[in-house]
Design a protein around this motif. Structure first.
Motif, PDB file in Angstrom:
ATOM      1  N   GLN A  55      12.050 -10.592  23.577  1.00 52.18           N
ATOM      2  CA  GLN A  55      11.764 -10.164  25.172  1.00 52.18           C
ATOM      3  C   GLN A  55      12.203  -8.726  25.259  1.00 52.18           C
ATOM      4  OE1 GLN A  55      12.573 -12.762  28.252  1.00 52.18           O
ATOM      5  NE2 GLN A  55      11.108 -11.652  29.465  1.00 52.18           N
ATOM      6  N   ARG A  56      11.318  -7.891  25.771  1.00 51.18           N
ATOM      7  CA  ARG A  56      11.971  -6.468  26.053  1.00 51.18           C
ATOM      8  C   ARG A  56      11.916  -6.055  27.460  1.00 51.18           C
ATOM      9  NH1 ARG A  56      11.589  -1.340  22.888  1.00 51.18           N
ATOM     10  NH2 ARG A  56      13.713  -0.828  23.295  1.00 51.18           N
ATOM     11  N   HIS A  57      13.144  -6.266  28.086  1.00 51.92           N
ATOM     12  CA  HIS A  57      13.332  -5.973  29.605  1.00 51.92           C
ATOM     13  C   HIS A  57      12.994  -4.468  29.677  1.00 51.92           C
ATOM     14  CE1 HIS A  57      14.597  -9.983  30.308  1.00 51.92           C
ATOM     15  NE2 HIS A  57      15.465  -9.834  29.199  1.00 51.92           N
ATOM     16  N   ARG A  58      12.144  -4.082  30.695  1.00 44.49           N
ATOM     17  CA  ARG A  58      12.074  -2.433  30.925  1.00 44.49           C
ATOM     18  C   ARG A  58      11.365  -2.629  32.252  1.00 44.49           C
ATOM     19  NH1 ARG A  58       6.702  -0.807  27.462  1.00 44.49           N
ATOM     20  NH2 ARG A  58       5.194  -2.093  28.348  1.00 44.49           N
ATOM     21  N   THR A  59      11.836  -1.294  33.173  1.00 45.21           N
ATOM     22  CA  THR A  59      11.210  -1.135  34.407  1.00 45.21           C
ATOM     23  C   THR A  59      10.138   0.083  34.454  1.00 45.21           C
ATOM     24  OG1 THR A  59      13.144  -2.209  34.962  1.00 45.21           O
ATOM     25  CG2 THR A  59      11.929  -0.764  36.870  1.00 45.21           C
ATOM     26  N   LYS A  60       9.111  -0.110  34.849  1.00 44.94           N
ATOM     27  CA  LYS A  60       7.985   1.242  34.939  1.00 44.94           C
ATOM     28  C   LYS A  60       8.680   2.047  35.889  1.00 44.94           C
ATOM     29  CE  LYS A  60       3.766   0.145  34.786  1.00 44.94           C
ATOM     30  NZ  LYS A  60       2.404  -0.475  35.152  1.00 44.94           N
ATOM     31  N   LEU A  61       8.465   3.463  35.500  1.00 40.26           N
ATOM     32  CA  LEU A  61       8.942   4.614  36.589  1.00 40.26           C
ATOM     33  C   LEU A  61       7.676   5.273  36.963  1.00 40.26           C
ATOM     34  CD1 LEU A  61      12.144   6.031  34.955  1.00 40.26           C
ATOM     35  CD2 LEU A  61      11.979   4.793  37.137  1.00 40.26           C
ATOM     36  N   THR A  62       7.363   5.583  38.218  1.00 39.52           N
ATOM     37  CA  THR A  62       6.409   6.156  38.567  1.00 39.52           C
ATOM     38  C   THR A  62       6.864   7.223  39.822  1.00 39.52           C
ATOM     39  OG1 THR A  62       5.951   4.707  40.279  1.00 39.52           O
ATOM     40  CG2 THR A  62       4.632   4.479  38.348  1.00 39.52           C
ATOM     41  N   CYS A  63       5.997   8.304  39.848  1.00 40.13           N
ATOM     42  CA  CYS A  63       6.748   9.459  40.679  1.00 40.13           C
ATOM     43  C   CYS A  63       6.474   8.766  42.332  1.00 40.13           C
ATOM     44  CB  CYS A  63       5.473  10.544  40.838  1.00 40.13           C
ATOM     45  SG  CYS A  63       5.866  11.965  41.914  1.00 40.13           S
ATOM     46  N   ALA A  87       6.036  10.396  44.798  1.00 42.62           N
ATOM     47  CA  ALA A  87       4.876  11.130  45.873  1.00 42.62           C
ATOM     48  C   ALA A  87       3.726  10.732  45.529  1.00 42.62           C
ATOM     49  CB  ALA A  87       5.209  12.543  45.605  1.00 42.62           C
ATOM     50  N   CYS A  88       3.221  10.754  44.346  1.00 45.16           N
ATOM     51  CA  CYS A  88       1.989  10.157  43.970  1.00 45.16           C
ATOM     52  C   CYS A  88       1.354   9.101  43.113  1.00 45.16           C
ATOM     53  CB  CYS A  88       1.172  11.603  43.058  1.00 45.16           C
ATOM     54  SG  CYS A  88       1.914  11.684  41.436  1.00 45.16           S
ATOM     55  N   GLY A  89       2.658   8.297  42.697  1.00 48.82           N
ATOM     56  CA  GLY A  89       2.366   7.204  42.057  1.00 48.82           C
ATOM     57  C   GLY A  89       1.928   7.345  40.201  1.00 48.82           C
ATOM     58  N   LYS A  90       2.022   8.588  39.850  1.00 48.41           N
ATOM     59  CA  LYS A  90       1.415   8.619  38.523  1.00 48.41           C
ATOM     60  C   LYS A  90       2.697   7.996  37.767  1.00 48.41           C
ATOM     61  CE  LYS A  90       0.751  12.465  35.170  1.00 48.41           C
ATOM     62  NZ  LYS A  90      -0.517  11.751  34.486  1.00 48.41           N
ATOM     63  N   ARG A  91       2.389   7.486  36.418  1.00 50.45           N
ATOM     64  CA  ARG A  91       3.264   6.651  35.793  1.00 50.45           C
ATOM     65  C   ARG A  91       3.907   7.945  34.831  1.00 50.45           C
ATOM     66  NH1 ARG A  91       2.466   3.029  30.711  1.00 50.45           N
ATOM     67  NH2 ARG A  91       1.008   4.646  30.495  1.00 50.45           N
ATOM     68  N   LEU A  92       5.367   7.814  34.620  1.00 47.12           N
ATOM     69  CA  LEU A  92       6.184   8.985  34.336  1.00 47.12           C
ATOM     70  C   LEU A  92       7.006   8.151  33.036  1.00 47.12           C
ATOM     71  CD1 LEU A  92       7.572  10.515  37.271  1.00 47.12           C
ATOM     72  CD2 LEU A  92       5.672  11.419  35.555  1.00 47.12           C
ATOM     73  N   GLY A  93       7.145   6.969  32.976  1.00 50.05           N
ATOM     74  CA  GLY A  93       7.839   6.449  31.925  1.00 50.05           C
ATOM     75  C   GLY A  93       8.496   5.277  32.197  1.00 50.05           C
ATOM     76  N   TYR A  94       9.617   4.792  31.614  1.00 44.48           N
ATOM     77  CA  TYR A  94      10.349   3.430  31.797  1.00 44.48           C
ATOM     78  C   TYR A  94      11.613   3.578  31.710  1.00 44.48           C
ATOM     79  CZ  TYR A  94       5.625   1.466  30.648  1.00 44.48           C
ATOM     80  OH  TYR A  94       4.305   1.054  30.751  1.00 44.48           O
ATOM     81  N   ILE A  95      12.410   2.674  32.387  1.00 45.96           N
ATOM     82  CA  ILE A  95      13.898   2.513  32.109  1.00 45.96           C
ATOM     83  C   ILE A  95      14.010   1.328  31.218  1.00 45.96           C
ATOM     84  CG2 ILE A  95      15.921   1.791  33.303  1.00 45.96           C
ATOM     85  CD1 ILE A  95      14.909   2.281  35.904  1.00 45.96           C
ATOM     86  N   TYR A  96      14.624   1.599  30.008  1.00 42.57           N
ATOM     87  CA  TYR A  96      15.052   0.679  28.981  1.00 42.57           C
ATOM     88  C   TYR A  96      16.673   0.509  29.053  1.00 42.57           C
ATOM     89  CZ  TYR A  96      10.522   1.454  26.954  1.00 42.57           C
ATOM     90  OH  TYR A  96       9.192   1.497  26.746  1.00 42.57           O
ATOM     91  N   TYR A  97      16.712  -0.790  28.861  1.00 45.51           N
ATOM     92  CA  TYR A  97      18.295  -1.168  29.088  1.00 45.51           C
ATOM     93  C   TYR A  97      18.920  -1.276  27.684  1.00 45.51           C
ATOM     94  CZ  TYR A  97      16.679  -1.708  33.615  1.00 45.51           C
ATOM     95  OH  TYR A  97      16.138  -1.635  34.962  1.00 45.51           O
ATOM     96  N   ASP A  98      18.650  -0.219  26.876  1.00 47.63           N
ATOM     97  CA  ASP A  98      19.280  -0.262  25.539  1.00 47.63           C
ATOM     98  C   ASP A  98      20.087   1.054  25.274  1.00 47.63           C
ATOM     99  OD1 ASP A  98      17.327   1.753  25.458  1.00 47.63           O
ATOM    100  OD2 ASP A  98      16.377   0.942  23.717  1.00 47.63           O
ATOM    101  N   GLY A  99      20.724   1.759  26.390  1.00 51.77           N
ATOM    102  CA  GLY A  99      21.695   2.763  26.190  1.00 51.77           C
ATOM    103  C   GLY A  99      22.805   2.520  25.577  1.00 51.77           C
ATOM    104  N   PRO A 100      23.740   3.504  25.640  1.00 48.08           N
ATOM    105  CA  PRO A 100      25.327   3.260  25.400  1.00 48.08           C
ATOM    106  C   PRO A 100      25.572   1.853  25.923  1.00 48.08           C
ATOM    107  CG  PRO A 100      24.849   5.489  25.970  1.00 48.08           C
ATOM    108  CD  PRO A 100      23.662   4.796  26.310  1.00 48.08           C
ATOM    109  N   TYR A 101      26.654   1.330  25.020  1.00 55.65           N
ATOM    110  CA  TYR A 101      27.103   0.005  25.759  1.00 55.65           C
ATOM    111  C   TYR A 101      28.162   0.478  26.928  1.00 55.65           C
ATOM    112  CZ  TYR A 101      26.091  -1.872  21.109  1.00 55.65           C
ATOM    113  OH  TYR A 101      25.164  -2.456  20.317  1.00 55.65           O
ATOM    114  N   ALA A 102      28.111  -0.359  27.659  1.00 55.09           N
ATOM    115  CA  ALA A 102      28.966  -0.349  28.805  1.00 55.09           C
ATOM    116  C   ALA A 102      30.426  -0.879  28.554  1.00 55.09           C
ATOM    117  CB  ALA A 102      28.432  -1.313  29.863  1.00 55.09           C
ATOM    118  N   GLU A 103      30.518  -1.809  27.669  1.00 51.96           N
ATOM    119  CA  GLU A 103      31.820  -2.109  26.976  1.00 51.96           C
ATOM    120  C   GLU A 103      31.765  -1.879  25.374  1.00 51.96           C
ATOM    121  OE1 GLU A 103      31.895  -6.297  28.166  1.00 51.96           O
ATOM    122  OE2 GLU A 103      31.859  -5.869  30.208  1.00 51.96           O
TER     123      GLU A 103
END
Length: 123
Positions: free
Chosen positions: A66-74, A76-92
């Motif tokens: 299961q891949r957790h992600r969040t859709k990012l849209t503008c 102002a206009c609602g155009k899809r710009l990308g996603y937030i993925y929770y796979d960046g650097p470690y918090a710990e």
């Protein structure tokens, strides 16, 4: 200084090169045509949960279902710009081989992956 605009409505997205991940970061290896940021101005984006179940490569020796992600849209206009993925650097501190561990088992910082084709880039 690079300035990023939404291609749909020409609104400035207030993205800073200071938060841009290098193009050879481990999570961007196969993501051609995208830019990943560690932080964005959330007032310029709308967010919508977009979780799905499918196999994906998680670490050097692990697959996830299961891949957790969040859709990012503008905002102002609602155009899809990308996603937030929770796979960046470690918090710990990391675990496992090379400090990598399962993304769903240890907390990680968000990564904002935006499509180049959805933005106009100047500078």
């Amino acid at each position: 200084m690079t300035i990023y605009y939404c291609k749909g409505c020409n609104r400035c997205l207030n993205l800073s090169d200071e938060y841009l991940f290098p193009p050879n970061a481990y999570f961007d290896a196969g993501n051609k045509g995208t830019l990943s940021f560690s932080a964005v101005d959330k007032t310029d984006f709308r967010q919508k949960e977009d979780n799905s179940c499918f196999p994906f490569f998680e670490t050097l020796d692990s697959w996830g279902l299961q891949r957790h992600r969040t859709k990012l849209t503008c905002a102002a206009c609602g155009k899809r710009l990308g996603y937030i993925y929770y796979d960046g650097p470690y918090a710990e501190g990391g675990i496992g081989q090379y400090g990598l561990g399962h993304t769903q088992m240890i907390p990680r910082h968000p990564r904002y992956r935006l499509k180049r084709e959805a933005m106009r880039i100047s500078g």
